[in-house]
Design an enzyme around this catalytic site. Sequence first.
Site, mmCIF file in Angstrom:
data_model
loop_
_atom_site.group_PDB
_atom_site.id
_atom_site.type_symbol
_atom_site.label_atom_id
_atom_site.label_comp_id
_atom_site.label_asym_id
_atom_site.label_seq_id
_atom_site.Cartn_x
_atom_site.Cartn_y
_atom_site.Cartn_z
ATOM 1 N N ASP A 65 0.764 -1.336 -0.216
ATOM 2 C CA ASP A 65 -0.190 0.078 -0.059
ATOM 3 C C ASP A 65 0.820 0.907 -0.158
ATOM 4 O O ASP A 65 2.241 1.409 -0.044
ATOM 5 C CB ASP A 65 -0.608 0.193 0.882
ATOM 6 N N SER A 66 0.176 2.008 -0.015
ATOM 7 C CA SER A 66 0.920 3.115 -0.570
ATOM 8 C C SER A 66 1.042 3.728 1.354
ATOM 9 O O SER A 66 2.073 4.976 1.517
ATOM 10 C CB SER A 66 0.677 4.666 -1.111
ATOM 11 N N TYR A 96 -0.679 8.619 -1.975
ATOM 12 C CA TYR A 96 -0.975 8.301 -3.878
ATOM 13 C C TYR A 96 -2.017 9.303 -4.647
ATOM 14 O O TYR A 96 -2.253 9.558 -5.113
ATOM 15 C CB TYR A 96 -0.549 6.874 -4.203
ATOM 16 N N GLY A 97 -2.873 9.039 -3.716
ATOM 17 C CA GLY A 97 -4.299 9.753 -4.207
ATOM 18 C C GLY A 97 -4.548 11.013 -4.561
ATOM 19 O O GLY A 97 -5.514 10.867 -5.358
ATOM 20 N N GLU A 151 -5.258 9.306 9.681
ATOM 21 C CA GLU A 151 -4.487 9.446 10.454
ATOM 22 C C GLU A 151 -4.092 10.482 10.943
ATOM 23 O O GLU A 151 -3.090 9.664 11.894
ATOM 24 C CB GLU A 151 -3.129 9.771 8.466
ATOM 25 N N CYS A 159 -10.727 3.098 -0.136
ATOM 26 C CA CYS A 159 -9.456 3.718 -0.144
ATOM 27 C C CYS A 159 -9.296 2.919 1.179
ATOM 28 O O CYS A 159 -10.692 2.407 1.900
ATOM 29 C CB CYS A 159 -10.116 4.957 0.465
ATOM 30 N N THR A 160 -8.072 2.663 1.178
ATOM 31 C CA THR A 160 -7.943 1.480 2.263
ATOM 32 C C THR A 160 -8.698 2.142 3.861
ATOM 33 O O THR A 160 -8.266 1.435 5.195
ATOM 34 C CB THR A 160 -6.039 2.174 2.400
ATOM 35 N N HIS A 161 -8.724 3.089 3.763
ATOM 36 C CA HIS A 161 -8.908 3.900 5.099
ATOM 37 C C HIS A 161 -9.935 3.957 5.424
ATOM 38 O O HIS A 161 -10.167 4.181 6.958
ATOM 39 C CB HIS A 161 -8.041 5.578 5.337
ATOM 40 N N CYS A 190 -4.020 -1.178 -1.932
ATOM 41 C CA CYS A 190 -4.124 0.869 -2.312
ATOM 42 C C CYS A 190 -5.672 0.372 -3.808
ATOM 43 O O CYS A 190 -4.839 0.144 -4.674
ATOM 44 C CB CYS A 190 -2.412 1.218 -2.589
#
Length: 269
Positions: free
Chosen positions: A11-12, A43-44, A153, A185-187, A74
């Site tokens: 992932d980023s 990266y987004g 984050e 999105c991963t988050h 990602c």
Amino acid sequence: MNRNAAIGVFDSGIGGLTVAREIARELPGETLLYLGDTARLPYGSKSAETVIKYAVRNVSFLAKSSLKAIVVACNTVSSVALPALREIVTVPVLGVIDPGARAAVAATRSGIIGVIGQPGTIRSGRYESAILQLASSARIYSRPTPLLVPLAEEGWVGSEVARLVLKEYLTPLVDRGIDTLVLGCTHYPLFKEQLRALFQDEYKREVVLVDSAVSISAELRRLLESQQLLSDAPQTSHRFFATDSTETFSRVGRSFWGEDFPQVLHVDL
Ligand code: DGL
């Protein structure tokens, strides 16, 4: 191929741990080799060319180890780089878009689906094309929601600020009548609880949340089963790498993974 080889996941940054954690839950016997390209995050907001260049570098690093599959955690990378990555390795490379699209099509009743993600993912239109390929009459409303990554984050999931941001982003999609929302999105899985509360209390409607971490783990299981590649090793030995300082990664990793989160090693790419 060696059935006890590791599964590469990248992932980023840290967000891909939502995917790694889900894979570890679905396939507890598998060893993971995880790379978070924290030096180049996010990266987004970057161009497809730049994201492909970074992704190729990440996969070249992972491929130095013995692997039986690579999972692109990602969404941004999955939406633009899979063809380039499949050219440089022979093991299967799985992205999160197609499993997420399949889960969305299976879940929707009205055929009206919302997609949220980082700007690069939404710009690529990959979720739309993957969904339309499966259900040509689906109506899809997408929206870039870039503030969610820094909120996650900063540890602001569940805060009033996050609630207001989510509401601002989602109201136009809810007004269109979505009954399914792809968390592209991963988050975003970190916001699941707050999203459920928002849909229930604020919008008073049921919306299915599609978590591509869950969908890709199920897909990975099917792949390994069909190729008789499920590990029979007596124990796992996960390894985690980051391209920037490992301190934050280790701290957040513990909150994602639990206190047994292994030491994160630094790698310069
Ligand atoms: N991992 C990215 C994604 O899923 C989010 C963070 C970033 O933009 O690098 O799109």
